[in-house]
Design an enzyme around this catalytic site. Structure first.
Site, PDB file in Angstrom:
ATOM      1  N   ASN A 180       0.819  -1.207   0.000  1.00  0.00           N
ATOM      2  CA  ASN A 180       0.000   0.000   0.000  1.00  0.00           C
ATOM      3  C   ASN A 180       0.857   1.262   0.000  1.00  0.00           C
ATOM      4  O   ASN A 180       0.523   2.252  -0.636  1.00  0.00           O
ATOM      5  CB  ASN A 180      -0.939   0.015   1.211  1.00  0.00           C
ATOM      6  CG  ASN A 180      -2.167  -0.832   0.963  1.00  0.00           C
ATOM      7  OD1 ASN A 180      -2.577  -1.005  -0.195  1.00  0.00           O
ATOM      8  ND2 ASN A 180      -2.754  -1.369   2.019  1.00  0.00           N
ATOM      9  N   LYS A 181       1.945   1.197   0.727  1.00  0.00           N
ATOM     10  CA  LYS A 181       2.819   2.371   0.766  1.00  0.00           C
ATOM     11  C   LYS A 181       3.473   2.590  -0.586  1.00  0.00           C
ATOM     12  O   LYS A 181       3.660   3.724  -1.017  1.00  0.00           O
ATOM     13  CB  LYS A 181       3.839   2.217   1.884  1.00  0.00           C
ATOM     14  CG  LYS A 181       3.189   2.338   3.251  1.00  0.00           C
ATOM     15  CD  LYS A 181       4.155   2.533   4.367  1.00  0.00           C
ATOM     16  CE  LYS A 181       3.397   2.807   5.666  1.00  0.00           C
ATOM     17  NZ  LYS A 181       2.387   1.775   5.979  1.00  0.00           N
TER      18      LYS A 181
END
Ligand SMILES: O=c1ccn([C@H]2C[C@H](O)[C@@H](COP(=O)(O)OP(=O)(O)OP(=O)(O)O)O2)c(=O)[nH]1
Ligand SMILES: [Mg+2]
Length: 532
Positions: A180-181
DNA sequence: CGACAGCCGTA
DNA sequence: TACGGC
DNA sequence: GTCG
């Protein structure tokens, strides 16, 4: 964190399963002023068999009962345990294995520096957690972010847009959070979490405390709770006598705060090395002294200087009191400014260079702690059943190039027969050592440390004192190459020992395998995948 | 849930 | 033993 | 934070 009753009551009012973060004054710090601290009571929390543990003394700490999420009533955990049991059973029935791994989770890695931006982001996240591990989880967050920062660089493809994310999913170590990052980074070019961590004033304060040598997360938090925010605050407190309870080393750390933050150039390190090595030869003729650590790995600058001392005439022991005499002499010449560890033999009257050969029995048996028998740690004899006399020193050295600046120095002396292991250890880097030791233990069933390589399942591993010395003895290695060979690893020159992933199995290895795991299990025993 | 390296020194 | 460090 |  230990919370106050007020916080608990507040949670009931919300009648929700999601609790709120306790504010600072809803936390029970249980902290005493450092100067008032009594002896540390053993921490009995989270120990013992029961799955409900009562808190200790109610009057001293918050009246909180710690409930461990146990397998008894937690369906999630039950499922995991059942899966584990099934795995073990299936392995016992069909030991052929090897093919149990459906998904190839280890794609080819290359050593080209790819994915710079993402790697930097992950490195930042790692450092932020590392430099200020507030929670207990932060330590391992930092560890894992660091690992993946190294791994993205070695991927054989560039992460350019979101479409490759599913591909990442099949690579070891890239879980939901990190993917996600990366997604956020691809979309926005930044990472909110980093911004958030950098903004947090509490974190910033604790971080500035932790940068004091010998102050870690616990003492750092304590200082912040007491109202100190910056090194200036701490120095002021010290001058007012508020912080007399700090350790002697902490006071040195505070004094040298700015100096220790700095890294030095290679040339400064080599000049300090010259001084130490020259003095060492005076004190101990025939000694071999070498600069290790980041200097040996060829880094352009170094956080400290690490020196390894060996003497070919002392194969199984170290010369008694030599390290102490070296330190004493460096003090006398004004180079050594402070000691951060005590040194046996430093204050002793023993003059200059008398050399006892190690065949002299008195060297062997000088291991009572009242006497200043140098080196020999208590562990050495008990656990390993081998005799060793390594000892180490940590101190503060006056910079020869930058007047007034003070530098950290580490000096270690080992028996000559341990030279390969000591040199491996002291060359590092830290991640490389951890990776190699993990491989040694998981893939080879052996324990590697700075003294040797020990087969498990022997007296050594069982912690018993070895009657038969050979049983607890290390496999021999005269050179670092030997160690790589014994472990079935590709050789790495010092400059290449820069990451967890620099540990790679040798393709044509005939290793001294001791564990009876099949290859598939070895590979997937842990999350750390060893790439052929 | 437990693992993630393996030690040494100080208080 | 807890903490900090290599 | 991630894996088994
Ligand atoms: O947690 C650690 C820290 C260090 N070491 C070893 C490897 C390291 O190379 C050596 C010296 O430690 P130091 O802290 O001096 O690291 P460095 O590699 O020399 O880097 P720096 O330039 O920061 O001194 O000790 C470990 O095995 N584990
Ligand atoms: Mg160093």
């Amino acid at each position: 964190r230990t919370v106050t009753p007020a916080w608990i009551l507040a949670q009931f009012k919300h009648s929700s399963f999601r609790h709120q973060e306790p504010t600072l004054d809803q936390c029970w710090t249980g902290l005493a002023h450092p100067s008032q601290k009594r002896k540390a009571a053993p921490d009995t929390r989270n120990k013992g068999g029961g799955w409900i543990q009562k808190s200790r003394n109610l009057h001293e700490f918050a009246p909180v009962t710690v409930v461990k999420a146990s397998s008894v009533d937690n369906p999630m955990i039950l499922r995991i345990h059942q899966a584990k049991k099934k795995r073990i059973q299936s392995q016992q029935s069909s030991s052929s294995g090897g093919d149990s791994v459906g998904v190839v989770k280890n794609p080819p890695l290359c050593n080209r520096g790819r994915n710079e931006g993402i790697s930097n982001m992950l490195k930042q996240l790692s450092n932020l957690h590392l430099e200020c591990p507030l929670g207990t989880m932060d330590h391992w967050r930092a560890y894992h972010y660091g690992l993946m920062a190294g791994r993205v660089k070695q991927l054989d493809f560039e992460i350019v847009d979101e479409r490759v994310l599913p591909r990442l999913q099949h690579i070891q170590g890239f879980g939901d959070s990190i993917r996600n990052k990366i997604k956020e980074y691809l979309q926005t070019g930044t990472c909110q979490k980093i911004k958030e961590l950098e903004r947090d004033p509490y974190r910033k304060a604790v971080q500035s405390m932790i940068k004091i040598w010998s102050i870690g997360p616990i003492k750092g938090k304590e200082l912040v709770e007491l109202g100190y925010r910056t090194i200036r605050d701490v120095r002021k407190g010290l001058s007012r006598g508020e912080l007399d309870g700090l350790s002697a080393n902490a006071k040195i750390g505070i004094d040298c705060y700015e100096d220790f933050e700095e890294r030095m150039s290679r040339s400064e390190v080599s000049q300090i090395g010259d001084i130490v090595i020259r003095t060492c030869r005076q004190v101990l003729p025939g000694a071999e002294a070498t600069i290790m650590g980041s200097y040996r790995r060829g880094l352009p600058n170094c956080g400290d200087i690490d020196v390894l001392i060996l003497h070919p005439d002392f194969v199984e022991t170290t010369p008694k009191g030599a390290l102490g005499r070296l330190i004493r002499m460096l003090h006398q010449s004004g180079h050594m400014l402070h000691d951060l560890t005590s040194v046996d033999g430093m204050t002793a009257g023993g003059n200059g260079t008398e050399l006892q050969s190690e065949s002299d029995d008195s060297v062997f048996h000088s291991r009572s702690s009242e006497i200043e028998g140098q080196g020999e740690t208590s562990m050495g004899l008990q656990k390993y059943g081998h005799y060793h006399g390594s000892s180490s020193y940590m101190g503060v050295f006056a910079s020869p190039t930058d007047a007034g600046k003070r530098r950290r120095i580490d000096i270690k002396i080992y028996p000559y027969q341990e030279r390969a292991f000591a040199s491996m250890y002291f060359t590092g880097n830290g991640d490389f050592n951890r990776s190699m030791r993990l491989w040694s233990s998981k893939a080879r069933g052996m324990t590697l440390n700075d003294h040797g390589l020990f087969p498990n399942g022997t007296d050594f591993a069982n912690g018993k004192e070895s009657v038969d010395k050979l049983k607890g003895a290390s496999l021999p290695a005269a050179t670092e190459e030997d160690i790589f060979e014994l472990l079935g690893l590709e050789y790495r020159a010092p400059s290449e020992r820069d990451s967890f992933d620099a540990i790679v199995e040798k393709s044509t290895s005939q290793p001294v395998a001791i564990v009876e795991l099949d290859k598939g299990e070895i590979h997937h025993e842990m999350k750390h995948i060893w790439i052929d």
